[in-house]
Design a protein around this motif. Structure first.
Motif, PDB file in Angstrom:
ATOM      1  N   GLU A   1      -8.254   0.905  -4.761  1.00 13.93           N
ATOM      2  CA  GLU A   1      -7.322   1.892  -4.211  1.00 13.93           C
ATOM      3  C   GLU A   1      -6.262   1.079  -3.484  1.00 13.93           C
ATOM      4  O   GLU A   1      -6.593   0.111  -2.785  1.00 13.93           O
ATOM      5  N   VAL A   2      -5.005   1.437  -3.650  1.00 16.19           N
ATOM      6  CA  VAL A   2      -3.934   0.663  -3.019  1.00 16.19           C
ATOM      7  C   VAL A   2      -2.995   1.584  -2.255  1.00 16.19           C
ATOM      8  O   VAL A   2      -2.943   2.791  -2.515  1.00 16.19           O
ATOM      9  N   LEU A   3      -2.279   1.010  -1.309  1.00 18.31           N
ATOM     10  CA  LEU A   3      -1.195   1.712  -0.632  1.00 18.31           C
ATOM     11  C   LEU A   3       0.095   1.083  -1.120  1.00 18.31           C
ATOM     12  O   LEU A   3       0.209  -0.157  -1.160  1.00 18.31           O
ATOM     13  N   ILE A   4       1.045   1.904  -1.506  1.00 15.63           N
ATOM     14  CA  ILE A   4       2.341   1.388  -1.951  1.00 15.63           C
ATOM     15  C   ILE A   4       3.399   1.814  -0.939  1.00 15.63           C
ATOM     16  O   ILE A   4       3.577   3.010  -0.692  1.00 15.63           O
TER      17      ILE A   4
ATOM     18  N   SER B   1       4.938   5.791   2.352  1.00 12.88           N
ATOM     19  CA  SER B   1       3.847   5.093   1.670  1.00 12.88           C
ATOM     20  C   SER B   1       3.006   6.109   0.908  1.00 12.88           C
ATOM     21  O   SER B   1       2.976   7.286   1.274  1.00 12.88           O
ATOM     22  N   MET B   2       2.354   5.662  -0.129  1.00 19.62           N
ATOM     23  CA  MET B   2       1.470   6.547  -0.899  1.00 19.62           C
ATOM     24  C   MET B   2       0.256   5.761  -1.380  1.00 19.62           C
ATOM     25  O   MET B   2       0.298   4.541  -1.505  1.00 19.62           O
ATOM     26  N   THR B   3      -0.808   6.493  -1.626  1.00 22.63           N
ATOM     27  CA  THR B   3      -1.989   5.848  -2.178  1.00 22.63           C
ATOM     28  C   THR B   3      -2.003   6.031  -3.693  1.00 22.63           C
ATOM     29  O   THR B   3      -1.463   7.007  -4.223  1.00 22.63           O
TER      30      THR B   3
ATOM     31  N   LEU C   1       8.944  -6.575  12.811  1.00 24.17           N
ATOM     32  CA  LEU C   1       7.555  -6.103  12.867  1.00 24.17           C
ATOM     33  C   LEU C   1       7.514  -4.734  12.197  1.00 24.17           C
ATOM     34  O   LEU C   1       8.195  -3.807  12.634  1.00 24.17           O
ATOM     35  N   THR C   2       6.759  -4.642  11.128  1.00 26.97           N
ATOM     36  CA  THR C   2       6.654  -3.364  10.419  1.00 26.97           C
ATOM     37  C   THR C   2       5.380  -2.649  10.865  1.00 26.97           C
ATOM     38  O   THR C   2       4.296  -3.238  10.889  1.00 26.97           O
ATOM     39  N   ILE C   3       5.548  -1.377  11.238  1.00 26.00           N
ATOM     40  CA  ILE C   3       4.426  -0.574  11.722  1.00 26.00           C
ATOM     41  C   ILE C   3       4.247   0.601  10.780  1.00 26.00           C
ATOM     42  O   ILE C   3       5.192   1.351  10.522  1.00 26.00           O
ATOM     43  N   SER C   4       3.043   0.755  10.234  1.00 26.12           N
ATOM     44  CA  SER C   4       2.800   1.880   9.331  1.00 26.12           C
ATOM     45  C   SER C   4       1.690   2.757   9.903  1.00 26.12           C
ATOM     46  O   SER C   4       0.758   2.263  10.548  1.00 26.12           O
ATOM     47  N   ARG C   5       1.831   4.052   9.698  1.00 23.74           N
ATOM     48  CA  ARG C   5       0.772   4.969  10.124  1.00 23.74           C
ATOM     49  C   ARG C   5      -0.112   5.251   8.910  1.00 23.74           C
ATOM     50  O   ARG C   5       0.094   6.216   8.172  1.00 23.74           O
ATOM     51  N   THR C   6      -1.050   4.374   8.700  1.00 23.87           N
ATOM     52  CA  THR C   6      -1.911   4.469   7.509  1.00 23.87           C
ATOM     53  C   THR C   6      -3.340   4.100   7.897  1.00 23.87           C
ATOM     54  O   THR C   6      -3.896   3.129   7.396  1.00 23.87           O
TER      55      THR C   6
END
Lengths: 332, 93
Positions: free
Chosen positions: A72-75, A57-59, A157-162
């Motif tokens: 501001e978004v996370l992609i 992921s990126m901002t 289930l999607t888990i993101s470290r953000t």
């Protein structure tokens, strides 16, 4: 997102010391797919996604036509598509912006998929223990700004470290309708519901710029918030650097106990040199802290300014305001 | 603090900031314009995304250029560019 569930100081303490549960109701989620997806995102966002790998992921920023800051978004780079995540306060306008932009990208499919997910998060120095329950591998091996899709009760289930507080933070993207059960599980694991006011304090303390507050008038640019580093070279809007003021961080004097309003003047020797853009009460620092826009000629850490009519003193300081607890908590 | 003192302080700080930003870009071979680095921009994670190897190189560059040492005891000085400037100015004064 609710402002608070109990009271902001208690919820703040949870986020800084243990594990808070955030409900991202109202978050914006836009799926971009098709052969033109990379080109579309490269056009609408301030950073290209061509180097983003699956699971990363990126901002980036979304700017309006006039160069002002929209969001501001996370992609997130999934298999075959990108998922653009938008903070709830900007979700409606940013989603509309992306959908409108799709008209000029016939090879990209842009869909509002917010209704497909329930999004929850755990944040705080102990949140990794909750995340570990749902990961098929050691949580320590999950890098910042990465995500994984796993199976939970037969559903993806999607888990993101953000995380957004400077502490450890993990978002959970569950199928719509399954969020309530997941919330109950998190609470049973010790997570405590926290509202966005407590999150806002944490974000300020670690200097995550808040578009919601610092660009509230709609005419701020990325430079006004100190986010120019999120604009890829060559993508700067016209006149981007022609700014007479810069953002600074400040800490109020001990006698300042009320948050000053946005737009409150800052002075030096009775000369107005800037205005407050956002302020919060920091329980850990025991001070009002905030951001301001000040004339470039005096914009620096270590300055002493006077605040509005009260004349209360404040001092500009270097970000972050404090070091997140998680920095000294090993992932084990 | 008078307006003149505030202006003088900021001018010195801007000069030092530009020197450090240029040092960062040159020594770490970053593909960014030094002027585009924000004063409160984080150096790790979501900011310049430096890693531990970069930290060593940056510490050596700062010591070579400013005669200021960065050790494991003051890693908080690397949380942002402004924090690093604070450290350099404190050690030099």
């Amino acid at each position: 997102m609710k402002s608070a569930y109990t009271n902001t100081p208690d919820e703040y303490a949870v986020l800084r010391a243990s594990c808070g549960l955030l409900d991202y109701t109202g978050i914006g989620l836009v799926r971009v797919s098709g052969p033109g997806a990379i080109g579309f995102l490269g056009h609408v966002a301030t950073r290209g996604v061509e180097f983003l790998l699956e699971g990363q992921s990126m901002t980036a920023l979304l700017l309006r036509e006039d160069g002002t800051l929209l969001s501001e978004v996370l992609i997130h780079c999934h298999t075959g598509h990108y998922l653009v995540e938008i903070w709830p306060a900007q979700a409606a306008e940013a989603t509309e912006h992306l959908l409108a932009g799709a008209a000029f990208a016939p090879d990209a499919t842009v869909q509002d998929v917010s209704a497909e997910y329930d999004v929850l998060a755990v944040e705080g120095p102990a949140s990794f223990r909750v995340a570990q329950r749902y990961l098929p591998f050691p949580v320590a091996s999950m890098g910042y700004r990465s995500f994984v899709t796993t199976d939970h009760d037969g559903r993806p289930l999607t888990i993101s470290r953000t995380g957004v507080t400077g502490e450890y933070g993990y978002k959970f993207f569950a199928q719509a309708g399954s969020g309530a059960a997941l919330r109950a599980e998190f609470i049973a694991l010790g997570a405590v519901e926290c509202g966005k006011d407590a999150v806002d304090v944490c974000r300020m303390e670690v200097r995550f710029a808040s578009v919601e507050h610092e660009a509230a008038d709609g005419d701020a640019t990325a430079f006004d918030l100190g986010l120019q580093w999120m604009i890829e070279p060559g993508k700067e809007p016209a006149g981007a650097a022609d700014h007479v003021r810069r953002p600074v961080c400040w800490v109020g004097a001990e006698e300042l106990t009320q948050r000053p309003e946005r737009g409150t003047a800052l002075t030096v020797s009775d000369a107005e040199v800037g205005v407050v853009t956002h302020a919060v009460w920091s329980p850990r620092l025991g001070r009002v802290i905030g951001t301001a826009q000040v004339d470039t000629a005096v914009a620096a850490s270590g300055q002493e300014f006077a605040l509005g009519e009260s004349g209360s003193a404040l001092r500009t300081i270097s970000a972050p305001f404090l070091t997140a607890t998680s920095l000294d908590v090993p992932l084990d | 603090m008078s307006l003149e003192e505030a202006t003088t302080h900021a001018t010195r700080r801007h000069q030092l900031a530009l020197e450090v930003k240029t040092l960062l870009v040159d020594r770490l071979a970053l593909d960014v314009d030094p002027a585009s680095i924000g004063d409160d921009q984080p150096l790790f994670g979501r900011g310049l995304e430096l890693d531990s190897i970069d930290t060593l190189e940056l510490a050596m560059a700062v010591e070579d250029t400013f005669g200021v040492t960065l050790t494991d005891d003051n890693t908080h000085s690397l949380l942002s560019l402004n924090r690093l400037l604070d450290h350099i100015q404190a050690e030099q004064s």
